[in-house]
Design a protein around this motif. Structure first.
Motif, short mmCIF file in Angstrom:
data_model
loop_
_atom_site.label_atom_id
_atom_site.label_comp_id
_atom_site.label_asym_id
_atom_site.label_seq_id
_atom_site.Cartn_x
_atom_site.Cartn_y
_atom_site.Cartn_z
N THR A 123 0.82 -1.21 0.00
CA THR A 123 0.00 0.00 0.00
C THR A 123 0.85 1.26 0.00
OG1 THR A 123 -1.82 -1.13 1.14
CG2 THR A 123 -1.78 1.27 1.25
N PRO A 258 -6.71 1.94 3.83
CA PRO A 258 -5.96 3.14 3.42
C PRO A 258 -6.89 4.26 2.97
CG PRO A 258 -5.91 1.50 1.68
CD PRO A 258 -6.60 0.85 2.86
N ARG A 271 -5.90 6.19 -8.20
CA ARG A 271 -6.61 4.91 -8.33
C ARG A 271 -6.66 4.44 -9.78
NH1 ARG A 271 -10.09 7.71 -4.70
NH2 ARG A 271 -11.63 8.01 -6.38
N ASP A 280 -5.34 -3.23 -1.91
CA ASP A 280 -6.24 -2.08 -1.77
C ASP A 280 -7.50 -2.23 -2.60
OD1 ASP A 280 -4.31 -0.94 -0.13
OD2 ASP A 280 -3.26 -0.10 -1.85
#
Length: 444
Positions: A123, A258, A271, A280
Motif C-alpha cells: 500500500t 488506506p 486509483r 487495496d
C-alpha cells in the motif's frame, strides 16, 4: 500500470465499499511456510514462554529507494523525522493523505545515505512510487513482490525472527557470545555459518528478540545454525497458522483501510494508475460494522499509536491536516479480552486458529462505541484478543463492552439492522496486551 485499475473496479462495483465488501471472507495466511510444525497452540506458547523461530521471508513486499532525491522524497511524503535517522536504523514509516488520514505504514530501513528499503504491504510502496513519478524526484523505486501469487518466486532476502524469553540465550549460543550492543530498531552486521547479514533488534509479539536479514541465497545455512543452537532451549518453528496471531498480543494493527478513496481529482488519478489486483482493491472488507461510506473506515496515525513517529519539524504531504487531527477528539486503541465462554458459544469449541481483520461492532448498552480492527485467538491466554478502536469514555482498562460477532450482508441492508448476530462480552485492557511489549519493549 496495467488495466483494470482500482478505479475501474470501483466504477464497476458502484463504490469502494461495494467493491471490497464480502460476507464470506477467508483468513490470510503467509505463503510458502508450512501451516504448522508442532501445532499452532504450542507454537503460540513458544514466543510467550520459550523461544520461537519465525520465517518472514515470503509474505512481504520490498521496495528499494535510491538516488539523489531519496531522502528528500521520503521526508516530503511521510511524517517521520529524517534528521536523526542513522544508517542501519529502521523506522515505522507513517504516510498520510492530504487530509491527514493514514494511507499506511511500513518498515523503513536506511542502508546508506541515499539508500533505503521499505518492507511490508504494498500500500505505502505503491503510493510513494506514484507520488515520486508525479513530482519528478530524481529517485529510483523498484519493487519485489511477495510470494502469494507465485510460491516459486525467490525473494531477495531471508528474514528470520528469533524471539521469546530465551531468545538472548539462543542467540549467544549460536553466535558464540552476545551480539554487538544494538538499540531498538537498529541493525548491526553479524556473521553466522560463514554468512554475513544484518541483525535488527525487533520483535513481533512484544517479546525480546532479533530479526536477521540477509541474502536469500544464504538462508539455509543460517536457518540450520539457528535451529541447532535452539535445540537446548526448546526452539519452536512457527507456521503460517500461528504467525499472524502474534500481532494481537503485540498491539500492531496489520492492515488498516488506506485513505485513498476520497472523491478528489488527485486520488482518482492515483486509483486510475493503481492496478485493481492489489490488497487495496481485493482485500475483503467484512464484519458486523457496516457503512456505505468508505471514509468511515479511515483511521489516523494517532488512533493507531504512531504519534511518537510523527515530526512536524519539516513540511510533508498532509502535514497541516495531520496537525489539526492531533488534538481532535479521536478513538483510542485498546485490547479487548473476550469472554472465553462467549467465544466458544459464538465460534464453536473446535474453532481452530483464528485471525481476522473483520470490523466488528463494539457496543456499550446497545450503543456503538467502536470497532475491532484485528482479532486473533491466543491459546496461551485461552481466548480471543481483539485490537479495537473505541471512544475515549470506553477506553479505561476494566471497562466492559460487547462485541457483535458476525458479518453484515452489506448492500442495501441498514447498517444498524438487528441481524441476530451473537454477542461476545469483552473487557477493555491496555494495548499492547503483552506486558513486556507495553513496558519494556522500547526502553532505549
Amino acid at each position: 500500470m496495467p488495466t483494470p485499475s482500482l478505479q475501474d473496479g470501483i466504477d464497476k462495483a458502484g463504490s469502494a465499499v461495494r467493491l471490497r465488501w464480502t460476507d464470506a471472507p477467508q483468513a490470510w495466511t503467509p505463503p510458502v511456510v508450512r501451516p504448522e510444525y508442532s501445532g499452532w497452540q504450542k507454537e503460540q506458547a513458544a514466543w510467550k514462554d520459550g523461544v520461537a523461530l519465525m520465517d518472514l521471508s515470503y509474505h512481504m513486499w520490498d521496495t528499494f529507494v535510491t538516488g539523489p532525491d531519496a531522502t528528500r522524497m521520503l521526508r516530503e511524503l511521510s511524517a517521520n523525522d529524517y534528521e536523526r535517522f542513522a544508517v542501519n536504523q529502521a523506522k515505522q514509516l507513517v504516510v498520510v493523505n492530504e487530509n491527514g488520514y493514514l494511507v499506511g505504514d511500513a518498515i523503513l530501513l536506511r542502508r546508506g545515505e541515499q539508500d533505503y528499503v521499505i518492507t511490508g504491504r504494498p500500500t505505502v510502496q505503491n503510493w510513494l512510487t506514484y507520488q515520486a513519478q508525479q513530482r519528478g524526484y530524481d529517485v529510483s523505486l523498484t519493487s519485489d513482490p511477495d510470494c502469494s501469487r507465485d510460491p516459486a518466486h525467490i525473494p531477495p532476502f531471508f528474514r528470520y525472527q528469533v524471539q521469546g524469553p530465551y531468545a538472548q540465550q539462543l542467540i549467544e549460543s549460536a553466535f558464540g557470545g552476545p551480539l554487538p550492543e544494538t538499540r531498538f530498531f537498529h541493525a548491526s552486521d553479524v556473521t553466522l555459518a560463514g554468512k554475513t547479514f544484518r541483525a535488527l533488534r525487533h520483535g513481533m509479539a512484544g517479546q525480546p528478540g532479533y530479526e536477521f536479514i540477509g541474502d536469500h541465497a544464504d538462508h539455509t545455512p543460517v536457518k540450520e545454525a539457528l535451529m541447532r543452537a535452539g535445540e537446548e532451549f526448546g526452539l519452536e518453528r512457527v507456521g503460517s497458522l500461528a504467525y499472524p496471531t502474534a500481532q494481537a498480543e503485540g498491539g500492531w494493527i496489520p492492515a488498516p483501510i488506506p485513505a485513498i478513496y476520497d472523491d478528489s481529482a488527485s486520488q482518482r488519478a492515483y486509483r486510475s494508475w493503481l492496478p485493481l489486483h492489489t490488497p487495496d482493491g481485493m482485500q475483503p472488507l467484512n464484519g458486523s460494522f457496516y457503512s456505505p461510506e468508505i471514509s468511515d473506515y479511515y483511521v489516523t496515525p494517532y488512533e493507531l499509536g504512531y504519534g511518537r513517529s510523527i515530526s512536524f519539524q519539516h513540511d510533508f504531504l498532509g502535514r497541516d491536516a495531520l496537525r489539526a487531527l492531533k488534538d481532535a477528539g479521536r478513538r483510542h486503541k485498546v485490547t479487548l479480552v473476550m469472554d472465553a465462554g462467549d467465544v466458544a458459544a459464538a465460534l464453536g469449541a473446535d474453532h481452530g486458529a483464528v485471525n481476522t481483520l473483520a470490523k466488528q461492532r463494539v457496543e456499550s448498552d446497545g450503543t456503538l462505541v467502536g470497532t475491532t480492527e484485528y482479532t486473533a485467538f491466543s491459546d496461551p491466554y485461552g481466548t480471543m484478543l481483539s485490537l479495537a478502536l473505541v471512544s475515549q469514555d470506553q477506553a479505561a482498562p476494566g471497562t466492559e463492552v460487547t462485541v457483535v460477532w458476525g458479518n453484515h450482508p452489506g448492500g442495501d441492508t441498514a447498517p444498524d439492522a438487528d441481524l441476530g448476530l451473537p454477542r461476545i462480552r469483552a473487557t477493555v485492557q491496555p494495548c499492547p496486551y503483552n506486558e513486556f511489549a507495553r513496558t519494556g519493549y522500547r526502553q532505549d
